[in-house]
Design an enzyme around this catalytic site. Sequence first.
Site, mmCIF file in Angstrom:
data_model
loop_
_atom_site.group_PDB
_atom_site.id
_atom_site.type_symbol
_atom_site.label_atom_id
_atom_site.label_comp_id
_atom_site.label_asym_id
_atom_site.label_seq_id
_atom_site.Cartn_x
_atom_site.Cartn_y
_atom_site.Cartn_z
ATOM 1 C CG HIS A 114 29.504 25.566 -20.384
ATOM 2 N ND1 HIS A 114 29.890 26.464 -19.298
ATOM 3 C CD2 HIS A 114 28.817 26.282 -21.332
ATOM 4 C CE1 HIS A 114 29.751 27.835 -20.013
ATOM 5 N NE2 HIS A 114 29.444 27.636 -20.917
ATOM 6 C CG HIS A 173 25.428 30.306 -19.672
ATOM 7 N ND1 HIS A 173 24.850 30.734 -20.788
ATOM 8 C CD2 HIS A 173 26.561 29.634 -19.757
ATOM 9 C CE1 HIS A 173 25.889 30.537 -21.865
ATOM 10 N NE2 HIS A 173 26.722 29.941 -21.435
ATOM 11 C CD GLU A 230 27.758 17.463 6.136
ATOM 12 O OE1 GLU A 230 27.620 16.310 6.246
ATOM 13 O OE2 GLU A 230 28.403 18.089 7.084
ATOM 14 C CG HIS A 265 30.674 32.606 -20.035
ATOM 15 N ND1 HIS A 265 31.500 32.322 -21.116
ATOM 16 C CD2 HIS A 265 29.616 31.431 -20.107
ATOM 17 C CE1 HIS A 265 30.810 31.292 -21.981
ATOM 18 N NE2 HIS A 265 29.893 30.891 -21.504
ATOM 19 C CB CYS A 293 31.335 23.828 -24.961
ATOM 20 S SG CYS A 293 29.938 24.968 -24.538
#
EC number: 4.2.1.109
Length: 240
Positions: A113, A115, A142, A199, A95
């Site tokens: 990140h 999943h 809201e 992903h 990443c």
Amino acid sequence: MADSDNDYLVQSPDPQHPANLIPELCAKFWHLGWVTGTGGGTSIRDDDLVYLAPSGVSKELVKPADIFVLELSKQVNQKERIYLRKPPVLKPSQCTPLFIAAFTKRNAGCCIHTHSQWAVLITLLLERQRANTKVFEINNIEQIKGFARGFGKEGNLGYHDTLRIPVIENTPFEEDLTDSLEKAMEEFPDTCAVLVRRHGIYVWGDTVHKAKTQCESLDYLFQLAVEMHKLSLPWLSNII
């Protein structure tokens, strides 16, 4: 300089130090089901230093000693990262170039990140729509108030505003998502996140608190949107 000489970079009694915060956040996200297995990751920027969770490690078990550190200004080739601290045995996260994109193009202080199943389900619902919709849109909810108006803009979105999160296509190797993520940032300059089809999602914020808050708010909205879809309720409405 030997990696062991730089262990001081991840040693601090301060609970707000990035090397202490990342393991804490990873454990929280694991309990939420966002980073099962060894998936997902978190990175925090402190001025020019970037702290990153490792790859291939169960996120609830990450320790400060597992954290990678690099200097943002020294990164010139995304295929050849230069690390100030690189733990023995462990591998850096794939990443990393996507985190760096958030730091360099949005001046983010933290990038997360996950999943999340709800994020993945949203991309599948959009995939099924005509023309394979490339953006998730929702308004008049809201929780939208939890998002900043956009990069360089003051304040947060309002209840009646429309939140838009772009979707990019997945690739076999995570680092190959970088170009698509950067293109999505250009096309949607106000977005704080990018969904990755089948992903997960990347979410960033000016601070750790903002990134975490936006990540939680997005997951709430994705779950709500899935339930709305089941009831044939539209994500966009004309309430004024």
